[in-house]
Design a protein around this motif. Sequence first.
Motif, PDB file in Angstrom:
ATOM      1  N   UNK A   1       0.816  -1.210   0.000  1.00 38.29           N
ATOM      2  CA  UNK A   1       0.000   0.000   0.000  1.00 38.29           C
ATOM      3  C   UNK A   1       0.850   1.260   0.000  1.00 38.29           C
ATOM      4  N   UNK A   2       2.146   1.099  -0.140  1.00 39.02           N
ATOM      5  CA  UNK A   2       3.077   2.227  -0.246  1.00 39.02           C
ATOM      6  C   UNK A   2       3.104   3.103   0.993  1.00 39.02           C
ATOM      7  N   UNK A   3       2.787   2.535   2.107  1.00 40.02           N
ATOM      8  CA  UNK A   3       2.941   3.258   3.367  1.00 40.02           C
ATOM      9  C   UNK A   3       4.434   3.326   3.664  1.00 40.02           C
ATOM     10  N   UNK A   4       4.905   4.429   4.167  1.00 37.21           N
ATOM     11  CA  UNK A   4       6.305   4.491   4.585  1.00 37.21           C
ATOM     12  C   UNK A   4       6.369   5.059   5.991  1.00 37.21           C
TER      13      UNK A   4
ATOM     14  N   UNK B   1       5.739   8.651   6.431  1.00 35.91           N
ATOM     15  CA  UNK B   1       4.376   9.187   6.419  1.00 35.91           C
ATOM     16  C   UNK B   1       3.935   9.660   7.789  1.00 35.91           C
TER      17      UNK B   1
END
Lengths: 452, 192
Positions: free
Chosen positions: A80-83, A86
């Motif tokens: 989900x491209x969470x980093x 964030x």
Amino acid sequence: MIPQVDSHYCANCLENMPSSEARLKKNRCSSCFDCPSCFHTLSTRATLAQPRPAPEAGGGDAKVENKQPKKMYYLSCFNCRWTSRDVGIPDQPVASGGWPERSAPHAARVSQLLEHYRAVAQQEKQDKLERERKKFAIRGKYITLTDKTGLTGAVARSIAGLGDAGAGAALAGFAPAVPKEDVEGLPEDAFTKEVNLKQITSMPQRLASPEWQPVSVSRLHPLAKLLSVKRSQRCRACDHNLTKPEYNPGSIKFKIELLAYYHVPEVKIISCEMIKPGAKSTLLLKLANPTGHEMALQLLPAAPPPPPPHGETEAATEDKDDSIEKSLDKSLKLDKEPRWPHVEPPAILTRVTPPAVTLTLAPRDDAAEYDDDARHEPSHIILWRKSNKLALRLELTTDPAAVEGSPARTALTVEYSYRNTVPQSITASQNRDHTLYTTVYLDLGTVGSAGL
Amino acid sequence: MAHNIKILPGATVCEDCTLEGDITIGGGTVIHPRVTIIAEGGPIIIAEYCIIEEYSTIIHKKSDKQEDPPKPLFIGAHNVFEVGCRLESPCGHVGESNVFECKCFVGVNVKIGSGCVIGAACHLSAPQTLVDNTVVWGSEHHVREALEKQPSQLLQLDFLSKVMPNYHRLRKPNIHKRQPSSRQSLDSSPKP
């Protein structure tokens, strides 16, 4: 079957740890993380960061000093491209570990409660022990050794009214929770403010971190990965180990692996005609012999298996009683779990007309697949035969009362000979060959309409 | 259909792909083999530094309410179209730094901002506008907002433009920019 936990390990980094250590770490891995947004495993990514020159030092010297780019690491989810950027977690200079840990807001209270209840439990244990001792003292007519020699330390302390010093202190210092009447009201704009769903966490996301239960997305923190366990299985009746995995988490092999798959003939559906109420259809089955011995097979209509021949019966029942009694003590301790979930056999409206022939299956031979002499014995039942497999043609008769659209099921009992290869005691060596029965339920899709 | 394909210097476009209609491909963009780009409803303009991977399809669909002259489909810089994705769009504009993951589908009437990610196998067909930094992911099409734009793929672009010529026939750039920009395009062209 009794499942047992063999070892704890992390599915991501394959590190295993003893159960006591796992309990201490709350069954979580210390170096791997899950995405708090989608629960996928997070990966560590590296970036080259140019260290920012100090704002006041605008001169050339500062630039030369800081020219060396530094490798910085952050966590990122490929799903989900969470980093970790964030939520404002600063990048780390080392690849693993060193991630800031948050302390839970109620950690102090939780540990206080834990301590309190531990003290309560200890107190109760002590009380029980004392009561028992008192009972004993009243009943005893004779002077015991302790009476003669004086008092033991614990008794002396309890007589003096001290109790256990530690437990007493913990009990005394405990402040119980106080109920509160008035609760803070909702803010004015609770119903009028527009909700931005992207800013609010979902229920699963909140429940994934029970200590914090973040309300807004910006409070999501990486979750330490939960450990997995390797489990072994034990027979409920005789306490034998059925499966036992190897200890090494990287290995998927078993030390002990007694699966029915290696002993019971395999039945597979090749194809089946549409089942129609009141009609006949053809079913093609494949049977395979997984054992290293020739196997005689017979198909019977589904029925409770016939009782074994007499000589065997008594020995068998005796054995059973014995083992049941033995296992009873153990199963009592195990909270009397249900032995086998009793499943009502499904209603069978489609019947198989079993052929009255005994089929012989050749032993399994791993080399057989290299020679291709498929012996064709054209007969109305056996379609083909190849090493330890054969294909059968069976006739099905469906009850006219079958409802269209309902699941079409059929059942048949397979009678097969089985040679026990496990060396038994010397006395039991004469009956190594057994005739066993297995009832097979076949799911043949749904009943089609009669008109088709 | 008039084929009018303009490839700017510095772009790497494989020969083995279907390009139909009026298409402009910006410098630094890499188009893999087996890509389909069809401009039937109007011109397609692809800006600089995009990666369009194998089996992806970009169609500027013809629509009934065709404007005259037709509006171009403009695809911003630094977009990544991963393997097998499909973009059908008659409406104007795709921002920059978006990622279209493998096998995703973006139908007509979807406006896409900048820094968006359309997750693998996600299917966007209802009319909607993705605001900047939206991430769509998973089989249930969860939506979340990223804090920052997706990191650019400059390293990957560099590598591709170096490697592609070794293994594929390429289409030659056919537009040469005016003097001031030609120097710049020389910089971005791959070094042998």
